[in-house]
Design an enzyme around this catalytic site. Structure first.
Site, PDB file in Angstrom:
ATOM      1  N   HIS A 485       0.831  -1.203   0.000  1.00 39.66           N
ATOM      2  CA  HIS A 485       0.000   0.000   0.000  1.00 39.66           C
ATOM      3  C   HIS A 485       0.873   1.263   0.000  1.00 39.66           C
ATOM      4  CE1 HIS A 485      -3.686   2.326   1.271  1.00 39.66           C
ATOM      5  NE2 HIS A 485      -2.742   3.140   1.691  1.00 39.66           N
ATOM      6  N   GLU A 486       1.767   1.338   0.966  1.00 39.09           N
ATOM      7  CA  GLU A 486       2.604   2.538   1.075  1.00 39.09           C
ATOM      8  C   GLU A 486       3.531   2.669  -0.130  1.00 39.09           C
ATOM      9  OE1 GLU A 486       1.654   4.639   3.060  1.00 39.09           O
ATOM     10  OE2 GLU A 486       0.448   3.355   4.360  1.00 39.09           O
ATOM     11  N   HIS A 489       1.676   4.447  -2.840  1.00 40.41           N
ATOM     12  CA  HIS A 489       1.738   5.912  -2.693  1.00 40.41           C
ATOM     13  C   HIS A 489       3.106   6.406  -3.173  1.00 40.41           C
ATOM     14  CE1 HIS A 489      -2.005   6.690  -0.647  1.00 40.41           C
ATOM     15  NE2 HIS A 489      -1.716   5.922   0.389  1.00 40.41           N
ATOM     16  N   HIS A 492       3.418   6.620  -6.894  1.00 39.74           N
ATOM     17  CA  HIS A 492       2.677   7.770  -7.412  1.00 39.74           C
ATOM     18  C   HIS A 492       3.537   9.038  -7.305  1.00 39.74           C
ATOM     19  CE1 HIS A 492      -1.634   9.726  -7.405  1.00 39.74           C
ATOM     20  NE2 HIS A 492      -1.045   9.813  -8.567  1.00 39.74           N
TER      21      HIS A 492
HETATM   22 ZN    ZN Z   1      -2.997   5.217   1.890  1.00 34.11          ZN
END
Ligand code: ZN
Length: 706
Positions: A485-486, A489, A492
């Site tokens: 998940h991290e 980010h 991105h």
């Molecule tokens: Zn998040």
């Protein structure tokens, strides 16, 4: 205190490359901010002078050039405060926080600067600006408007007062929740009452009682339970003592309400009912002043969702599709409780308990067993391989000054070895480090006026268990998902190709779309092809067995129908409350909550429940008319991921499909906030998002059983 400290002496004022971790001391903070705030204020003043031409080069560029160092240095200080806290640093952080906050809010309310931005938007220069610059200007004008810059001068003080009162009420709301939570305790003095609870929970309750002198070890034995989640939830989940569950449940769902004093030592002044009504009135008034019909419209103005009606239609659709699955979940739970637990009538305080028993019966596997298959090295090899295969980059170790010996540093390169981005990885929990996991930017991609490109740098922070006894650290599957998940980010932020600071990476991305790339990456941690390759038992080096994986997958979607309806009730309540609910009318927010639960949920809520009185997300946490964004972003990420599943079926046989990955990188990751998220999504998917993939990933396809 001197503003004369040389830029060479103060590492916080050196922006030539990476932060000089290791040299930064608390005593550097205030002098650095003196310089940076003075520079930033001077740049804003110059840009807002009547004689300054309303051009990009005279207004936006110089303000950005002077505020970026401030943001970067303050980012370093905030980061250290989060990962390497010391009393000295915390003190100096607290002293300087108001100065920095004040500076940014003064920029937002600077009418002269707003006029320059407006003039630039209307100027002959505007059509010739790049799309990225136009987007930055549009965003800025919107933010100025939402902070009241367009109001007539004589109305501004009232607007400011509304905002101040809201901030006070919001603080009061969370204080009351905390006070009401703290005031309650449930003391057990008879060991038999603890039946069903896990040992660590019992131990925690015993220590809590000891801290209060309730337990003298000889003639008095006591265990203290509280309404704090780590104490409360295991009781709901495991306690076989139904009366204890009921008592604690009643106390929990009536916190900070008029029902509170009956259960525990609550006080009338902690009742949030009036606070809620007052906040809603202030929000409605603020919205009307800004020219909107309601607060939901204000909240959605900077978001991806276009209108409250669109959000509510989305929630209704999801509710309709989830309902049959929720009904089945509910029936199964009641049957199981009646047949195997001897509970003919399931009460609200039995739900979690019965669900946990059913889950154990159906999908029993040991989290600890799973963990042995995820040693750190294998997990990172797997994560990097997914990234490299999909996005055509290479990830290598790199060198930099760090704030702790455990921190590692990496570089992301293009196929030709060119530097794309770098990131710090701070994996393990330790003292002085804030809990949780997050990605933050150390600096963002930016092409300077003279042509040089500043590459992005990210901080990836987790709180996993450090290796012990010379053995590698092993991660739970939840931790692996968190890491993916991290890292999503991070990608991105790092793979952006945007040249303009204001919309590069995650900058300027709509709030309800920002979780797309992170939740997207989580999917790979549920993919057999990926897992079989990235698992290696810490002792035997064998990959994860297929049957264990199948159990994990089945458990993932356990009771997802009920879980979905619960989120819909919260989201719909939040939306309707901010669209047409009248806080001065005869119907209370709690009445509305009950109505919505009746309409959308299949499980009735307890008549005494006052859950809105502790709904801090929307009354104390910035999620007002925004709670829907959890489900909204899940739809986006699931649907984006489905493109990889389709590619696997159609051609390559694997979700690690490079052609789809390249398109995802180009249309979603590289563009950052430079265009609306909906446009990016459509460019990638060739159509608007739909909810089918999310339902499928949650095991809720029409007619599906398990
Ligand atoms: Zn998040």
């Amino acid at each position: 205190m001197s503003t004369q400290s040389s830029k060479h002496d103060n590492p916080l004022l050196d922006f030539s490359d990476l932060p000089r971790f290791g040299e930064i001391r608390p005593e550097h903070v205030t002098p650095a901010l003196d310089v940076l705030l003075a520079d930033a204020n001077a740049a804003v003043d110059r840009a807002s002078q009547p004689s300054t031409p309303a051009s990009w080069a005279d207004v936006v560029e110089p303000v950005e050039r002077a505020t970026e160092p401030l943001a970067r240095a303050w980012g370093v200080i905030g980061h250290l405060n989060a990962v390497a806290d010391t009393p000295e640093l915390r003190a100096v952080y607290g002293e300087n926080l108001p100065r920095v906050t004040e500076f940014w809010s003064s920029v937002g309310q600077n009418l002269a600067l707003y006029e320059k931005y407006k003039a630039l938007s209307a100027s002959g220069e505007f059509p010739s600006l790049t799309a990225e610059r136009k987007k930055i200007l549009d965003n800025s004008l919107r933010d100025f408007r939402l902070s009241g810059a367009e109001l007539p001068e004589d109305r501004k003080p009232h607007f400011a007062e509304l905002q101040e009162r809201q901030a006070g009420l919001s603080k009061g709301f969370s204080d009351h929740v905390l006070d009401a939570t703290n005031a309650y305790s449930y003391i057990v003095e008879n060991e038999a009452e603890l039946v069903g609870l896990p040992d660590d929970v019992i131990e925690g309750a015993k220590e809590a009682a000891e801290r209060e002198g309730l337990n003298n070890g000889a003639d008095r034995q006591a265990w203290k339970f509280t309404l704090h989640f780590p104490s409360y939830f295991p009781v709901m989940q495991y306690s076989e003592n139904r009366a204890m569950r009921e008592t604690m449940y009643r106390a929990y769902v009536t916190r900070a309400s008029e029902m509170g004093p009956t259960y525990g030592r609550g006080k009338p002044e902690w009742d949030n009912t009036a606070n809620i009504a007052e906040q809603l009135k202030l929000r409605a008034e603020e919205s009307h002043m800004l020219g909107y019909r309601n607060f939901a419209e204000v909240s959605l103005a900077p978001k991806m969702a276009e209108s409250p009606a669109q959000v509510m239609a989305f929630l209704e659709d999801l509710a309709t599709r989830a309902r049959p699955h929720a009904e089945k979940d509910w029936q199964e739970l009641r049957d199981f409780a009646a047949n195997e637990l001897g509970m003919t009538e399931l009460q609200p305080w039995d739900m979690t308990f019965a669900a946990e028993r059913l889950r154990q019966k159906r999908y029993a596997f040991s989290e600890n067993e799973v963990k042995q298959y995820f040693p750190e090295d294998a997990v990172f090899k797997g994560l990097f391989k997914v990234t490299e295969t999909l996005f055509g980059v290479k990830i290598r170790r790199d060198e930099a000054a760090v704030w702790h010996p455990d921190v590692r540093f990496f570089r992301v390169e293009n196929q030709d070895g060119g530097l794309v981005a770098q990131f710090y990885l701070d994996l393990y929990a330790r003292e002085g480090k804030r809990g949780g996991a997050w990605m933050d930017d150390a600096r963002a991609r930016h092409k300077h006026a003279h042509g040089a490109v500043q590459t992005p740098v990210a901080y990836l922070t987790c709180n996993f268990s450090a290796p012990v006894g010379g053995k590698p650290a092993c991660f739970t599957h939840d931790e692996v998902i968190t890491l993916f998940h991290e890292f999503g980010h991070g990608l991105h932020h790092m793979l952006t190709r945007v040249d303009e600071l204001g919309v590069s990476g995650i900058n300027g991305v709509e709030w309800d779309a920002v979780e797309l790339p992170s939740q997207f990456m989580e999917n790979f941690a549920w993919e057999w092809d990926v897992l079989s390759d990235m698992t290696s038992h810490v002792e035997t080096a064998k990959p994860l067995p297929r049957d264990l994986f199948d159990k994990m997958l089945a458990a993932k979607n356990f009771q997802s129908g009920l879980g979905t309806l619960r989120q819909i009730v919260f989201s719909m309540f939040d939306m309707q409350l901010h669209v047409d609910f009248d806080p001065s009318g005869t119907k209370s927010a709690n009445d509305l909550a009950r109505e919505i639960n009746e309409r959308f949920h299949v499980v009735p809520q307890a008549a005494f429940s006052r859950w809105p009185n502790t709904f801090s997300h929307i009354f104390a946490g910035g999620y007002a008319a925004g709670y829907y964004s959890y489900k909204w972003a899940e739809v986006l990420s699931a649907d984006a991921y489905a493109a990889f599943e389709e590619a696997a079926q159609a051609a390559s046989g694997s979700v690690l499909d490079a052609a789809t990955g390249t398109r995802y990188r180009k249309e979603i990751l590289e563009v950052g906030g430079s265009r609306p998220a909906m446009e990016s999504f459509k460019a990638f998917r060739g159509r608007e998002p739909n909810i089918d993939a999310l339902l499928r990933h949650n095991g809720m396809t029409p007619g599906a059983t398990h």
